[in-house]
Design an enzyme around this catalytic site. Sequence first.
Site, PDB file in Angstrom:
ATOM      1  N   ARG A 172       0.811  -1.221   0.000  1.00 30.85           N
ATOM      2  CA  ARG A 172       0.000   0.000   0.000  1.00 30.85           C
ATOM      3  C   ARG A 172       0.843   1.269   0.000  1.00 30.85           C
ATOM      4  O   ARG A 172       1.900   1.339   0.630  1.00 30.85           O
ATOM      5  CB  ARG A 172      -0.927   0.008   1.223  1.00 30.85           C
ATOM      6  CG  ARG A 172      -1.973  -1.100   1.181  1.00 30.85           C
ATOM      7  CD  ARG A 172      -2.749  -1.221   2.492  1.00 30.85           C
ATOM      8  NE  ARG A 172      -3.762  -2.241   2.363  1.00 30.85           N
ATOM      9  CZ  ARG A 172      -3.552  -3.551   2.577  1.00 30.85           C
ATOM     10  NH1 ARG A 172      -2.338  -3.971   2.921  1.00 30.85           N
ATOM     11  NH2 ARG A 172      -4.539  -4.416   2.443  1.00 30.85           N
ATOM     12  N   HIS A 224      -0.907  -2.469  -4.475  1.00 26.68           N
ATOM     13  CA  HIS A 224      -0.288  -3.304  -5.501  1.00 26.68           C
ATOM     14  C   HIS A 224      -0.261  -2.645  -6.879  1.00 26.68           C
ATOM     15  O   HIS A 224      -0.543  -3.269  -7.900  1.00 26.68           O
ATOM     16  CB  HIS A 224      -1.010  -4.651  -5.581  1.00 26.68           C
ATOM     17  CG  HIS A 224      -0.813  -5.513  -4.364  1.00 26.68           C
ATOM     18  ND1 HIS A 224       0.325  -5.447  -3.576  1.00 26.68           N
ATOM     19  CD2 HIS A 224      -1.621  -6.453  -3.785  1.00 26.68           C
ATOM     20  CE1 HIS A 224       0.205  -6.327  -2.585  1.00 26.68           C
ATOM     21  NE2 HIS A 224      -0.951  -6.943  -2.681  1.00 26.68           N
ATOM     22  N   HIS A 272       2.353 -12.739  -5.916  1.00 24.88           N
ATOM     23  CA  HIS A 272       1.232 -12.874  -4.983  1.00 24.88           C
ATOM     24  C   HIS A 272       0.649 -14.288  -5.016  1.00 24.88           C
ATOM     25  O   HIS A 272      -0.572 -14.462  -5.020  1.00 24.88           O
ATOM     26  CB  HIS A 272       0.153 -11.844  -5.314  1.00 24.88           C
ATOM     27  CG  HIS A 272      -0.656 -11.400  -4.133  1.00 24.88           C
ATOM     28  ND1 HIS A 272      -1.539 -12.234  -3.486  1.00 24.88           N
ATOM     29  CD2 HIS A 272      -0.716 -10.212  -3.486  1.00 24.88           C
ATOM     30  CE1 HIS A 272      -2.122 -11.573  -2.511  1.00 24.88           C
ATOM     31  NE2 HIS A 272      -1.631 -10.337  -2.478  1.00 24.88           N
ATOM     32  N   GLU A 275       4.806 -12.710   0.579  1.00 19.54           N
ATOM     33  CA  GLU A 275       5.160 -11.721  -0.435  1.00 19.54           C
ATOM     34  C   GLU A 275       6.450 -10.988  -0.043  1.00 19.54           C
ATOM     35  O   GLU A 275       6.434 -10.083   0.787  1.00 19.54           O
ATOM     36  CB  GLU A 275       4.026 -10.718  -0.604  1.00 19.54           C
ATOM     37  CG  GLU A 275       2.662 -11.349  -0.861  1.00 19.54           C
ATOM     38  CD  GLU A 275       1.528 -10.375  -0.582  1.00 19.54           C
ATOM     39  OE1 GLU A 275       1.584  -9.235  -1.093  1.00 19.54           O
ATOM     40  OE2 GLU A 275       0.607 -10.742   0.171  1.00 19.54           O
TER      41      GLU A 275
END
Length: 360
Positions: free
Chosen positions: A84, A109, A183, A320
């Site tokens: 973010r 993203h 992801h 991630e």
Amino acid sequence: MPRPTVHHQPFGAAQGRSDVDVWTLDSGTGVQAEILTYGGILHSLTVPDTDGAAASVVRSLASLDDYMGKNPFFGALIGRFANRIAHGRFTLDGTAHEIPANDRGHALHGGPEGFHTRMWQATGHTRDDAAAVRLTLHSPDGDMGFPGALDVTVTYTLDTAGTLALDYTATTDRPTLVNFTNHAYFALTAEGDILDHTLQVDADTYLPVDAEGIPKGPAADVRGTPFDLTAPQSIGERIVLPDEQLRMAGGFDHCWIVRAPETPDAVRRAARLTAPTTDRILEVWTTEPGIQVYTANQLDGSLADTAGRRHERHGALCLETQHLPDSPNRPDYPGTVLRPGETARSRTEFRFPHLDASAR
């Protein structure tokens, strides 16, 4: 020993776009990976257990339409900026920039049309010990509000040891931001959820967040908190502990700061995942400073795989590797600015150490 191979075939037609291919990397030793040219998606990663029984350790979607429809970034390459950016705003060299908000008023993203929605160009190659597919993408100046034209290459390489490596590089013609990740939704068993999985994260600190997933400030010590995963812990037991951070997120959706490598830019282990009903083991190794652990808190059964199995809450785990969230607005975090003449580089490896035991 069989040589590694790489081949591709059509996966489906994308409306208004080029046809989508699926590239298959075969290690020659039992591990296979399938990568889509749409979104650079890791569609499957088939790994045998020590008895030779094979299953994919990543959750997938049933069709190209599902991948192109609304979904939580299943298996996709993420860019220009993973995680973010608060309110979708940042200032670079005195100039303000704004990224379209797509998550509670913030940019997540890379924005709504980030790299997860793009058609990547692919070329395959092999060597004696590995098969690879090289994906390239040109992102023009102003793409999703980011400054500078960016040329990105992501190479998936599967070697005979069963390790799947992702190498990211990027160059730009103007100062910009870069923060890439993949992801994939991992689960070591073909059925069920990941609540019985055990997770270890090689990190002593993590980033507490507000109710909208934005870091509150400096990293916090994991000691004495549910975020202490310095030794293997049951995911299901951890995420139900009484803790405001867990309550707000519905589980883990936080970034851990991985212990620094012994030498700059070296890969080191960030996480280790096991499950009691299988002898498969997944280790994540990376050059990145952080790892976002997400326990699929928002999956709701609306999506399914090719066998019709519904993707339910806590049905998988995202690991991630990345720079820290909201880094452009946090000068105390590791920098994510890329300038002309520089090359951004990053490497992440998904290793399966149980395969060493099965080979003996």
